[in-house]
Design a protein around this motif. Structure first.
Motif, PDB file in Angstrom:
ATOM      1  N   MET A   1       0.989  -1.328   0.123  1.00  9.23           N
ATOM      2  CA  MET A   1       0.052   0.127   0.382  1.00  9.23           C
ATOM      3  C   MET A   1       0.300   1.285  -0.556  1.00  9.23           C
ATOM      4  O   MET A   1       2.231   1.010   0.335  1.00  9.23           O
ATOM      5  N   ALA A   2       0.330   2.310  -1.039  1.00 11.94           N
ATOM      6  CA  ALA A   2       1.348   3.288  -0.993  1.00 11.94           C
ATOM      7  C   ALA A   2       1.380   4.216   0.313  1.00 11.94           C
ATOM      8  O   ALA A   2       0.578   4.531   1.257  1.00 11.94           O
ATOM      9  N   LEU A   3       2.087   4.722   0.814  1.00 12.62           N
ATOM     10  CA  LEU A   3       2.499   5.730   1.666  1.00 12.62           C
ATOM     11  C   LEU A   3       1.158   6.861   1.996  1.00 12.62           C
ATOM     12  O   LEU A   3       0.878   6.989   2.926  1.00 12.62           O
ATOM     13  N   GLU A   4       1.028   7.290   0.757  1.00 18.76           N
ATOM     14  CA  GLU A   4      -0.060   8.169   0.917  1.00 18.76           C
ATOM     15  C   GLU A   4      -1.625   8.149   1.121  1.00 18.76           C
ATOM     16  O   GLU A   4      -2.145   8.555   1.744  1.00 18.76           O
ATOM     17  N   GLU A   5      -1.549   6.345   0.372  1.00 20.66           N
ATOM     18  CA  GLU A   5      -3.242   5.703   0.219  1.00 20.66           C
ATOM     19  C   GLU A   5      -3.015   5.461   2.101  1.00 20.66           C
ATOM     20  O   GLU A   5      -4.018   6.048   2.707  1.00 20.66           O
ATOM     21  N   LEU A   6      -1.567   5.065   2.929  1.00 17.55           N
ATOM     22  CA  LEU A   6      -1.886   4.617   4.299  1.00 17.55           C
ATOM     23  C   LEU A   6      -2.380   6.228   5.095  1.00 17.55           C
ATOM     24  O   LEU A   6      -3.062   6.335   6.109  1.00 17.55           O
ATOM     25  N   LYS A   7      -1.553   7.164   4.983  1.00 11.87           N
ATOM     26  CA  LYS A   7      -1.555   8.510   5.226  1.00 11.87           C
ATOM     27  C   LYS A   7      -3.293   9.460   5.121  1.00 11.87           C
ATOM     28  O   LYS A   7      -3.960   9.630   6.074  1.00 11.87           O
ATOM     29  N   ALA A   8      -4.375   9.260   3.390  1.00 12.96           N
ATOM     30  CA  ALA A   8      -5.343   9.163   3.932  1.00 12.96           C
ATOM     31  C   ALA A   8      -6.155   8.522   5.206  1.00 12.96           C
ATOM     32  O   ALA A   8      -7.195   8.994   5.582  1.00 12.96           O
ATOM     33  N   GLN A   9      -5.845   7.188   5.251  1.00 12.64           N
ATOM     34  CA  GLN A   9      -6.356   6.713   5.497  1.00 12.64           C
ATOM     35  C   GLN A   9      -6.555   6.627   7.772  1.00 12.64           C
ATOM     36  O   GLN A   9      -7.161   6.758   8.495  1.00 12.64           O
ATOM     37  N   ILE A  10      -5.361   7.243   7.543  1.00  6.66           N
ATOM     38  CA  ILE A  10      -5.154   7.734   8.528  1.00  6.66           C
ATOM     39  C   ILE A  10      -5.584   8.816   9.046  1.00  6.66           C
ATOM     40  O   ILE A  10      -6.116   8.913  10.373  1.00  6.66           O
ATOM     41  N   GLY A  11      -6.003   9.503   7.929  1.00  6.75           N
ATOM     42  CA  GLY A  11      -6.177  11.320   8.253  1.00  6.75           C
ATOM     43  C   GLY A  11      -7.898  11.358   8.576  1.00  6.75           C
ATOM     44  O   GLY A  11      -8.331  11.287   9.583  1.00  6.75           O
ATOM     45  N   TYR A  12      -8.785  10.080   7.655  1.00  4.07           N
ATOM     46  CA  TYR A  12      -9.318   9.545   7.687  1.00  4.07           C
ATOM     47  C   TYR A  12     -10.176   8.816   9.594  1.00  4.07           C
ATOM     48  O   TYR A  12     -11.151   9.309   9.957  1.00  4.07           O
ATOM     49  N   LEU A  13      -8.917   7.673   9.968  1.00  2.48           N
ATOM     50  CA  LEU A  13      -9.094   7.455  11.590  1.00  2.48           C
ATOM     51  C   LEU A  13      -9.236   8.949  12.488  1.00  2.48           C
ATOM     52  O   LEU A  13     -10.003   8.587  13.197  1.00  2.48           O
ATOM     53  N   VAL A  14      -8.336   9.380  12.188  1.00  2.00           N
ATOM     54  CA  VAL A  14      -8.047  11.033  12.750  1.00  2.00           C
ATOM     55  C   VAL A  14      -9.588  11.627  12.742  1.00  2.00           C
ATOM     56  O   VAL A  14     -10.151  12.366  13.866  1.00  2.00           O
ATOM     57  N   GLY A  15     -10.117  11.340  12.314  1.00  2.00           N
ATOM     58  CA  GLY A  15     -11.727  12.627  11.881  1.00  2.00           C
ATOM     59  C   GLY A  15     -12.670  11.812  12.649  1.00  2.00           C
ATOM     60  O   GLY A  15     -13.704  11.946  12.978  1.00  2.00           O
ATOM     61  N   GLN A  16     -12.380  10.967  12.572  1.00  2.00           N
ATOM     62  CA  GLN A  16     -13.218   9.689  12.545  1.00  2.00           C
ATOM     63  C   GLN A  16     -12.782   9.562  14.564  1.00  2.00           C
ATOM     64  O   GLN A  16     -13.863   9.343  15.701  1.00  2.00           O
ATOM     65  N   MET A  17     -12.423   9.890  15.355  1.00  2.00           N
ATOM     66  CA  MET A  17     -12.036   9.966  16.368  1.00  2.00           C
ATOM     67  C   MET A  17     -12.393  10.793  16.780  1.00  2.00           C
ATOM     68  O   MET A  17     -13.231  11.013  17.954  1.00  2.00           O
ATOM     69  N   VAL A  18     -12.574  12.184  16.074  1.00  2.00           N
ATOM     70  CA  VAL A  18     -13.306  13.593  16.629  1.00  2.00           C
ATOM     71  C   VAL A  18     -14.875  13.079  16.156  1.00  2.00           C
ATOM     72  O   VAL A  18     -15.274  13.737  17.526  1.00  2.00           O
ATOM     73  N   ASP A  19     -15.411  12.322  15.576  1.00  2.00           N
ATOM     74  CA  ASP A  19     -16.710  12.432  14.981  1.00  2.00           C
ATOM     75  C   ASP A  19     -16.952  11.045  16.057  1.00  2.00           C
ATOM     76  O   ASP A  19     -18.541  11.871  16.656  1.00  2.00           O
ATOM     77  N   ARG A  20     -16.448  10.391  16.844  1.00  2.00           N
ATOM     78  CA  ARG A  20     -16.447   9.729  17.722  1.00  2.00           C
ATOM     79  C   ARG A  20     -16.428   9.041  18.508  1.00  2.00           C
ATOM     80  O   ARG A  20     -15.302   8.177  19.299  1.00  2.00           O
ATOM     81  N   PRO A  21     -16.001   9.904  19.971  1.00  2.00           N
ATOM     82  CA  PRO A  21     -14.819  10.202  21.006  1.00  2.00           C
ATOM     83  C   PRO A  21     -15.431   9.184  21.744  1.00  2.00           C
ATOM     84  O   PRO A  21     -14.843   8.703  22.297  1.00  2.00           O
TER      85      PRO A  21
END
Length: 65
Positions: A1-21
């Motif tokens: 998996m490409a670095l940029e794809e993993l970074k995007a997935q991590i960014g999405y998860l960080v957003g989920q952490m905010v949305d679903r504490p």
């Protein structure tokens, strides 16, 4: 998996952490899995992800130390 794809997935998860504490600890574990995927590929972690990991470890702790 490409670095940029993993970074995007991590960014999405960080957003989920905010949305679903209420699910923050589970999301934290998923983020750590993604970071470990990068390490397993022999890729150095970008500085922003290293900082994110430190912040998450401070908030949630880690079994790795």
């Amino acid at each position: 998996m490409a670095l940029e794809e993993l970074k995007a997935q991590i960014g999405y998860l960080v957003g989920q952490m905010v949305d679903r504490p209420e699910d923050a600890h589970e999301i934290y574990e998923r983020i750590r899995e993604k970071l470990n995927e990068l390490r397993a590929m022999g890729m150095p972690l970008p500085a922003d992800l290293v900082e994110l990991e430190k912040q998450l470890d401070a908030n949630f702790g880690t079994a790795n130390g």
